[in-house]
Design a protein around this motif. Structure first.
Motif, PDB file in Angstrom:
ATOM      1  N   THR A  24      65.867  41.743  13.766  1.00 56.70           N
ATOM      2  CA  THR A  24      65.382  40.536  14.455  1.00 56.70           C
ATOM      3  C   THR A  24      64.339  40.892  15.503  1.00 56.70           C
ATOM      4  OG1 THR A  24      67.512  39.433  14.105  1.00 56.70           O
ATOM      5  CG2 THR A  24      66.076  38.537  15.812  1.00 56.70           C
ATOM      6  N   LEU A  25      64.614  41.929  16.296  1.00 58.85           N
ATOM      7  CA  LEU A  25      63.676  42.330  17.350  1.00 58.85           C
ATOM      8  C   LEU A  25      62.368  42.846  16.771  1.00 58.85           C
ATOM      9  CD1 LEU A  25      66.054  44.112  19.904  1.00 58.85           C
ATOM     10  CD2 LEU A  25      65.059  41.826  20.067  1.00 58.85           C
ATOM     11  N   LEU A  26      62.442  43.590  15.673  1.00 57.02           N
ATOM     12  CA  LEU A  26      61.213  44.104  15.060  1.00 57.02           C
ATOM     13  C   LEU A  26      60.347  42.973  14.522  1.00 57.02           C
ATOM     14  CD1 LEU A  26      59.461  46.478  14.195  1.00 57.02           C
ATOM     15  CD2 LEU A  26      60.840  46.665  12.103  1.00 57.02           C
ATOM     16  N   ILE A  27      60.957  42.021  13.852  1.00 54.62           N
ATOM     17  CA  ILE A  27      60.201  40.880  13.330  1.00 54.62           C
ATOM     18  C   ILE A  27      59.606  40.067  14.478  1.00 54.62           C
ATOM     19  CG2 ILE A  27      60.401  38.700  12.061  1.00 54.62           C
ATOM     20  CD1 ILE A  27      62.533  40.081  10.312  1.00 54.62           C
ATOM     21  N   ALA A  28      60.379  39.926  15.557  1.00 56.89           N
ATOM     22  CA  ALA A  28      59.864  39.204  16.727  1.00 56.89           C
ATOM     23  C   ALA A  28      58.676  39.939  17.334  1.00 56.89           C
ATOM     24  CB  ALA A  28      60.972  39.039  17.764  1.00 56.89           C
ATOM     25  N   ALA A  29      58.732  41.280  17.371  1.00 57.31           N
ATOM     26  CA  ALA A  29      57.607  42.067  17.887  1.00 57.31           C
ATOM     27  C   ALA A  29      56.361  41.867  17.027  1.00 57.31           C
ATOM     28  CB  ALA A  29      57.981  43.544  17.945  1.00 57.31           C
ATOM     29  N   ASP A  30      56.570  41.741  15.704  1.00 56.14           N
ATOM     30  CA  ASP A  30      55.434  41.493  14.799  1.00 56.14           C
ATOM     31  C   ASP A  30      54.682  40.221  15.169  1.00 56.14           C
ATOM     32  OD1 ASP A  30      56.276  43.706  13.377  1.00 56.14           O
ATOM     33  OD2 ASP A  30      57.328  42.543  11.846  1.00 56.14           O
ATOM     34  N   LEU A  31      55.404  39.243  15.663  1.00 54.65           N
ATOM     35  CA  LEU A  31      54.795  37.942  15.968  1.00 54.65           C
ATOM     36  C   LEU A  31      53.789  38.019  17.111  1.00 54.65           C
ATOM     37  CD1 LEU A  31      57.916  35.606  15.646  1.00 54.65           C
ATOM     38  CD2 LEU A  31      56.059  35.912  13.995  1.00 54.65           C
ATOM     39  N   ALA A  32      53.834  39.113  17.880  1.00 50.41           N
ATOM     40  CA  ALA A  32      52.892  39.266  18.999  1.00 50.41           C
ATOM     41  C   ALA A  32      51.447  39.275  18.523  1.00 50.41           C
ATOM     42  CB  ALA A  32      53.201  40.555  19.764  1.00 50.41           C
ATOM     43  N   ILE A  33      51.235  39.665  17.269  1.00 49.29           N
ATOM     44  CA  ILE A  33      49.875  39.697  16.723  1.00 49.29           C
ATOM     45  C   ILE A  33      49.282  38.294  16.626  1.00 49.29           C
ATOM     46  CG2 ILE A  33      48.554  40.126  14.603  1.00 49.29           C
ATOM     47  CD1 ILE A  33      50.147  42.611  14.169  1.00 49.29           C
ATOM     48  N   TRP A  34      50.089  37.338  16.243  1.00 55.13           N
ATOM     49  CA  TRP A  34      49.586  35.986  15.955  1.00 55.13           C
ATOM     50  C   TRP A  34      49.862  34.969  17.063  1.00 55.13           C
ATOM     51  CZ3 TRP A  34      52.127  38.904  12.111  1.00 55.13           C
ATOM     52  CH2 TRP A  34      51.290  39.361  11.094  1.00 55.13           C
ATOM     53  N   VAL A  35      50.822  35.257  17.919  1.00 60.75           N
ATOM     54  CA  VAL A  35      51.201  34.287  18.956  1.00 60.75           C
ATOM     55  C   VAL A  35      50.669  34.747  20.305  1.00 60.75           C
ATOM     56  CG1 VAL A  35      53.091  33.092  20.107  1.00 60.75           C
ATOM     57  CG2 VAL A  35      53.276  33.685  17.668  1.00 60.75           C
ATOM     58  N   SER A  36      49.788  33.975  20.889  1.00 62.27           N
ATOM     59  CA  SER A  36      49.248  34.300  22.203  1.00 62.27           C
ATOM     60  C   SER A  36      50.341  34.217  23.264  1.00 62.27           C
ATOM     61  CB  SER A  36      48.114  33.329  22.550  1.00 62.27           C
ATOM     62  OG  SER A  36      47.785  33.417  23.918  1.00 62.27           O
ATOM     63  N   ALA A  37      50.244  35.085  24.263  1.00 69.01           N
ATOM     64  CA  ALA A  37      51.199  35.067  25.369  1.00 69.01           C
ATOM     65  C   ALA A  37      51.124  33.768  26.160  1.00 69.01           C
ATOM     66  CB  ALA A  37      50.950  36.257  26.287  1.00 69.01           C
ATOM     67  N   GLU A  38      50.065  33.017  25.978  1.00 66.48           N
ATOM     68  CA  GLU A  38      49.961  31.708  26.629  1.00 66.48           C
ATOM     69  C   GLU A  38      51.038  30.757  26.107  1.00 66.48           C
ATOM     70  OE1 GLU A  38      45.286  30.967  27.039  1.00 66.48           O
ATOM     71  OE2 GLU A  38      45.920  31.942  25.173  1.00 66.48           O
ATOM     72  N   HIS A  39      51.518  31.011  24.895  1.00 67.07           N
ATOM     73  CA  HIS A  39      52.556  30.171  24.291  1.00 67.07           C
ATOM     74  C   HIS A  39      53.947  30.805  24.420  1.00 67.07           C
ATOM     75  CE1 HIS A  39      49.291  27.789  22.759  1.00 67.07           C
ATOM     76  NE2 HIS A  39      48.801  28.809  22.081  1.00 67.07           N
ATOM     77  N   CYS A  40      54.017  32.139  24.243  1.00 69.78           N
ATOM     78  CA  CYS A  40      55.289  32.842  24.395  1.00 69.78           C
ATOM     79  C   CYS A  40      55.002  34.321  24.628  1.00 69.78           C
ATOM     80  CB  CYS A  40      56.171  32.664  23.153  1.00 69.78           C
ATOM     81  SG  CYS A  40      57.759  33.521  23.273  1.00 69.78           S
ATOM     82  N   PHE A  41      55.344  34.815  25.814  1.00 71.42           N
ATOM     83  CA  PHE A  41      55.005  36.200  26.107  1.00 71.42           C
ATOM     84  C   PHE A  41      56.143  37.161  25.782  1.00 71.42           C
ATOM     85  CE2 PHE A  41      57.611  36.216  29.780  1.00 71.42           C
ATOM     86  CZ  PHE A  41      57.556  37.473  30.390  1.00 71.42           C
ATOM     87  N   VAL A  42      57.299  36.654  25.339  1.00 74.83           N
ATOM     88  CA  VAL A  42      58.424  37.514  24.964  1.00 74.83           C
ATOM     89  C   VAL A  42      58.041  38.419  23.796  1.00 74.83           C
ATOM     90  CG1 VAL A  42      60.785  37.549  24.066  1.00 74.83           C
ATOM     91  CG2 VAL A  42      60.143  35.895  25.833  1.00 74.83           C
TER      92      VAL A  42
END
Length: 364
Positions: A24-42
Motif C-alpha cells: 500500500t505504501l509503495l503504491i501510494a509513493a508512486d502517486l507522487a509522480i502524478w499528484v501535486s503536493a498542492e492537492h495531497c503532500f502525503v
C-alpha cells in the motif's frame, strides 16, 4: 506441534500485514509522480522513502515464496509491477551514452555550494578551488552567496578567480550587503540571459542561451524551493520531552508541506519555459525533490536524464544527511543532445555532491 502451528499461524498473520502495508505504501509513493503536493503532500513524503519501500517489497516477495501461504506473494508483486515506471527514474538498467564520438563535446558541472563555504574569499575558498581544478566548459552554481564587503567573497572575486569569459548571476534574495542566488559561468558566449524569479521565495532559476559553434542551447539553471530547516530542527534531541518533539514535528511538517506546494508551482513554470524554448534545452540544478516526484516528472517530461543515460545500476545519491541519501541534483537534456559521460563527483565541501556531464549536440 500445537506451539509450532501457533507460531506459524502468527507468522503468517504478521507476514500478511507486512505485505499489505508495504504494498500500500509503495503504491501510494508512486502517486507522487502524478499528484501535486498542492492537492495531497502525503504521497510526496512517502516518495522520499521509495527506494526503501521498493526493496522491502522485494524482500517480502522472497519471504512469501518460502512461506506456507505462497499466495501472499501477490500483494508485493502487484505493488512492484505498478512501481516499475517510477523505478526507472531512480535506476537505469542500460547505458545510452555515445562512445568514441568524433563530434565536438562540451562539459557542464552543476553544484549546490551551500552558501559558498562560509563566505571565504577565493584564495581560501576550497569550493571554488575545487571547481577551478575541474575546468568544465560551463559551470552552474546554486546557493551562491556573495558580499559587497571585500573581506568576504564578492562577485568580482569569483569572476576573477574562475576566469571564465562569460557569466550570469541571478539574485532573488538580498540581505544588507550580501546577496543569495545562482550563477552560470561559460567558456562559450552567453548570447541571452534572464532570471526566473518565483513568488515569495528566496529560490530562483535562470535562462541562458549559449552559443556552441553554429548552434545555440538554452540552459536553465534551477534552485527550487528548499525546506529551510534550521540546524536545530535537523538535530533531533532524543532527550526532549514528548511535547517538544511534537511541536518540532508539526513545525517541520508545515515547512515541508509549503515547500512541496511551492516546488509544484515552480516546476510548472520551468516546464512552460522548456516547452517555449526555440533551442535544444539543458536543465540542471538542485530541484530539492527525488526522481519519484511530481516536480521531477513535470520538468523531465520530454527530456532525457544524463544520469540514467550513463550510470546504469546506480542510485546516484547527490545529497546525504547522516545515513540517508537521495538524488535531487540533475542534468536533463533534449533528445537532440546526447550524453557522452556523467559523473557524481566526490567532494566534501557542501551537503551536495557536484554532478558533471559531457554532451555532444547533433546540431553542433
Amino acid at each position: 506441534m500445537i506451539i509450532i502451528k501457533a507460531i506459524r499461524g502468527f507468522w503468517l498473520i504478521i507476514l500478511f500485514c507486512l505485505c499489505l502495508v508495504a504494498a500500500t505504501l509503495l503504491i501510494a509513493a508512486d502517486l507522487a509522480i502524478w499528484v501535486s503536493a498542492e492537492h495531497c503532500f502525503v504521497f510526496s513524503i512517502l516518495a522520499l522513502g521509495f527506494e526503501l519501500l521498493f526493496a522491502a517489497n522485494i524482500v517480502l516477495v522472497i519471504l512469501s515464496v518460502f512461506s506456507s501461504k505462497k499466495s501472499l506473494v501477490a500483494l508485493p508483486l502487484i505493488a512492484l509491477a505498478i512501481s516499475i515506471l517510477p523505478a526507472r527514474n531512480v535506476m537505469s538498467i542500460s547505458s545510452q551514452t555515445i562512445d568514441n564520438t568524433n563530434a565536438p563535446t562540451y562539459s557542464i558541472m552543476s553544484y549546490n555550494i551551500c552558501g559558498s563555504q562560509n563566505y571565504q574569499p577565493s584564495a581560501q575558498n576550497r569550493v571554488l578551488q575545487f571547481i577551478k581544478q575541474q575546468q568544465p566548459d560551463i559551470i552552474c552554481l546554486q546557493e551562491l552567496r556573495t558580499w559587497d564587503n571585500k573581506r568576504y567573497l564578492t562577485k568580482a572575486d569569483i569572476e576573477q578567480f574562475l576566469n571564465y569569459p562569460y557569466s550570469y548571476f541571478a539574485y532573488p534574495s538580498h540581505s544588507g550587503n550580501n546577496h543569495f542566488g545562482i550563477a552560470v559561468f561559460s567558456k562559450y558566449p552567453i548570447v541571452n540571459s534572464r532570471p526566473l524569479l518565483f513568488e515569495q521565495s528566496a529560490n530562483c532559476a535562470s535562462v541562458c542561451d549559449i552559443k556552441l559553434g553554429h548552434d545555440t542551447v538554452r540552459l536553465i539553471n534551477n534552485h527550487l524551493q528548499s525546506y529551510s530547516f534550521s540546524k536545530d530542527e535537523l538535530q533531533v534531541d532524543i532527550n526532549s520531552d514528548s511535547e517538544q518533539m511534537r511541536e518540532s514535528a508539526v513545525k517541520m511538517s508545515g515547512k515541508m508541506r509549503e515547500a512541496y506546494k511551492q516546488r509544484s508551482k515552480q516546476a510548472r513554470n520551468i516546464h512552460d519555459n522548456i516547452n517555449s524554448s526555440p533551442y535544444p534545452v539543458i536543465v540542471c540544478g538542485d530541484m530539492n525533490d527525488v526522481p519519484v516526484s511530481y516536480v521531477y516528472h513535470k520538468i523531465s517530461s520530454g527530456l532525457q536524464d544524463a544520469f540514467l543515460d550513463a550510470c546504469p545500476w546506480q542510485l546516484g545519491h547527490t545529497f546525504k544527511h547522516n545515513y540517508w541519501g537521495v538524488r535531487i541534483d540533475y542534468l536533463l537534456h533534449s533528445h537532440s543532445i546526447k550524453t557522452v559521460d556523467f559523473t557524481i563527483m566526490e567532494a566534501d565541501y557542501s551537503d551536495h555532491q557536484p554532478v558533471m556531464a559531457t554532451f555532444t549536440n547533433q546540431c553542433y
